[in-house]
Design an enzyme around this catalytic site. Structure first.
Site, PDB file in Angstrom:
ATOM      1  N   THR A 145       0.999  -1.150  -0.151  1.00 13.49           N
ATOM      2  CA  THR A 145      -0.013   0.137   0.213  1.00 13.49           C
ATOM      3  C   THR A 145       0.964   1.188   0.040  1.00 13.49           C
ATOM      4  OG1 THR A 145      -1.707   1.292   1.113  1.00 13.49           O
ATOM      5  CG2 THR A 145      -0.064  -0.068   2.629  1.00 13.49           C
ATOM      6  N   SER A 187      -2.879   3.228  10.249  1.00 12.10           N
ATOM      7  CA  SER A 187      -3.914   2.300  10.990  1.00 12.10           C
ATOM      8  C   SER A 187      -3.260   0.979  11.062  1.00 12.10           C
ATOM      9  CB  SER A 187      -5.037   2.282  10.038  1.00 12.10           C
ATOM     10  OG  SER A 187      -4.620   1.369   8.698  1.00 12.10           O
ATOM     11  N   TYR A 189      -4.192  -1.749  10.191  1.00 13.55           N
ATOM     12  CA  TYR A 189      -3.946  -2.256   8.676  1.00 13.55           C
ATOM     13  C   TYR A 189      -2.673  -1.878   8.064  1.00 13.55           C
ATOM     14  CZ  TYR A 189      -4.339  -2.328   3.673  1.00 13.55           C
ATOM     15  OH  TYR A 189      -3.330  -2.345   2.549  1.00 13.55           O
ATOM     16  N   HIS A 190      -2.327  -0.453   7.874  1.00 12.48           N
ATOM     17  CA  HIS A 190      -1.569  -0.037   7.278  1.00 12.48           C
ATOM     18  C   HIS A 190      -0.088  -0.521   8.088  1.00 12.48           C
ATOM     19  CE1 HIS A 190      -4.207   2.688   5.344  1.00 12.48           C
ATOM     20  NE2 HIS A 190      -3.379   2.406   4.162  1.00 12.48           N
ATOM     21  N   LYS A 193       1.286  -3.909   6.781  1.00 15.93           N
ATOM     22  CA  LYS A 193       2.091  -3.625   5.592  1.00 15.93           C
ATOM     23  C   LYS A 193       3.403  -3.238   5.664  1.00 15.93           C
ATOM     24  CE  LYS A 193      -1.537  -4.883   2.735  1.00 15.93           C
ATOM     25  NZ  LYS A 193      -1.391  -5.864   1.635  1.00 15.93           N
TER      26      LYS A 193
END
Ligand code: USQ
Length: 406
Positions: A145, A187, A189-190, A193
């Site tokens: 991302t 976040s 989620y980020h 990554k």
């Protein structure tokens, strides 16, 4: 090429599987169907009616004569199954989409944070571990991302993965190095990554794995050339506050007469890419693997940047929709500039589909066609980034929590 598509039942995994099958590759999907379970957990469904993965692959075979194989495997939990599958099939390439990909979902509760970290980090590590253990020289392509960089710029373009730096030595000389661009996740989620990036860096260095990491922007659109071929090949299309992404959400909202849900001032600038370009980029990456022993290859997979309020105003202008200026459920910069380098895909021949290309209308048409499936109560984004923000968010659906409508 024999290609394993991890997460091939998802929003980008499915059109990628079709695109690569169409190009003549032998496609094997490995998926735990978690997105379908999450729909059930959240009580929402894709705007578009999706068939089972088995039915989708049956239709693809009937349409094209080509087989896409499906294997129900959870990469994060079924390490032995994964390893046995890789050992038996020895794919030439592995495309890794098998992660929980929504920032709001990852911030919903402590349980969702744990799930996202455990799932994403274990899935990636299990894959790297198994490839190494089996001495399998498959090219691993990961869907990363743009969010690993954070979105603010210091007035310079964000490079494709690596930042040249000069380090002062004790002797007063300057040593030049290229380091991973500093991670700045917004976040949970980020953050996963960003952790993935370190796992890739280690396994490329230590075991010579050939890895490409695609730092992708926000995807818009729903159809690709192949998903258009049959009603039952249709892609999923998320509109809800957790999984819907900003531009697709605005287009669906415009189609159903819902005020466009701008968070804060809408001054957030983000990178975007159309889903058709997304699958093309993956094919370009597949054709251009790094050599064994090289550092991780990183591409910025985006084609343009836009400010959220500009998108809202553009769509309001086209559709006559109202704009709702909402309190932001996220902890993020209210305003930011964003300049991004993306020469690598352009040099490999990518000709970007831009917002001006005229595909916005097609998306609104899809949304209108399936508008009867929308639960308007699921449109607001209510997952708050902190407990303090949660206390200020009013959960009333449609209109009642709007600060103002223009
Ligand atoms: N936003 C609104 N209104 C909405 C939805 C979002 O103003 O109704 C704002 C958000 O506050 C944020 C921006 O739009 O500032 C983008 O939000 P998003 O939900 O479209 O995208 P994001 O949460 O960043 O995540 C999506 C994908 C993720 C991918 C990422 C790429 O879900 O998988 O990695 O885009 S990037 O944004 O470049 O990090």
């Amino acid at each position: 090429m024999k290609i394993a598509v991890m997460g091939g039942d998802g929003f980008i995994g499915w059109p990628t599987s079709l695109h690569l099958s169409d190009a003549g590759h032998d496609i094997h999907i490995l998926d735990n169907l978690s997105r379908r379970w999450i729909d059930t957990e959240l009580g929402v469904q894709s705007l578009t009616p999706m068939d089972s993965i088995q039915e989708r692959t049956r239709i693809w075979h009937a349409e094209t004569g080509r087989r896409i194989h499906f294997n129900l495997i959870d990469l994060a939990k079924d390490y032995e199954l994964l390893k046995n599958w890789l050992s038996e099939h020895r794919p030439d390439a592995v495309i890794h989409f098998a992660e929980q990909r929504a920032a709001p979902y990852s911030m919903k509760s402590d349980r969702h944070k744990n799930y996202t970290v455990n799932n994403n980090v274990s899935a990636t590590h299990n894959l790297l571990n198994a490839l190494t253990e089996l001495n399998l020289d498959a090219h691993l392509i990961h869907l990363g991302t743009m969010g690993v960089y954070g979105y603010s710029t210091v007035g310079a373009a964000i490079p494709e993965g690596y930042l040249p730096v000069g380090i002062e030595t004790a002797a007063g000389a300057t040593v030049s190095q290229e380091i991973l661009y500093p991670s700045n996740p917004g976040s949970i989620y980020h953050m996963t990554k960003c952790l993935d990036q370190l796992l890739f860096q280690f396994y490329a260095k230590n075991d010579g794995l050939r890895i490409t990491d695609l730092h992708q922007g926000i995807v818009w659109g729903t159809h690709t050339e192949q998903t258009r071929r049959h009603a039952q090949l249709i892609n999923r299309f998320d509109y809800d506050g957790d999984y819907g992404t900003v531009l697709n959400r605005f287009l669906i909202q415009a189609a159903i007469g819902y005020p466009l849900t701008v968070h804060g001032t809408g001054g957030q600038t983000r990178a975007f890419i159309h889903i058709q370009d997304s699958v093309r980029c993956i094919e370009l990456a597949l054709r251009n693997p790094p050599p064994r022993g090289a550092r991780v290859e990183i591409f910025n997979q985006m084609t343009e940047t836009h400010r959220v309020r500009d998108l809202a105003q553009m769509i309001a202008g086209i559709s006559g929709a109202d704009i709702a200026w909402l309190p932001n459920p996220r902890k993020e910069a209210a305003e930011n500039e964003l300049i991004v380098e993306n020469e690598k895909f352009r040099n490999l021949g990518l000709e970007p589909i831009t917002l001006e290309t005229g595909l916005l209308g097609e998306i609104v048409d899809v949304a209108k066609k399936f508008a009867y499936r929308v639960d308007r109560a699921r449109v607001p984004a209510i997952s708050a980034w902190t407990k303090d923000i949660a206390a200020t968010i009013n959960h009333d659906p449609e209109g009642k929590r709007l600060k103002s409508v223009s």
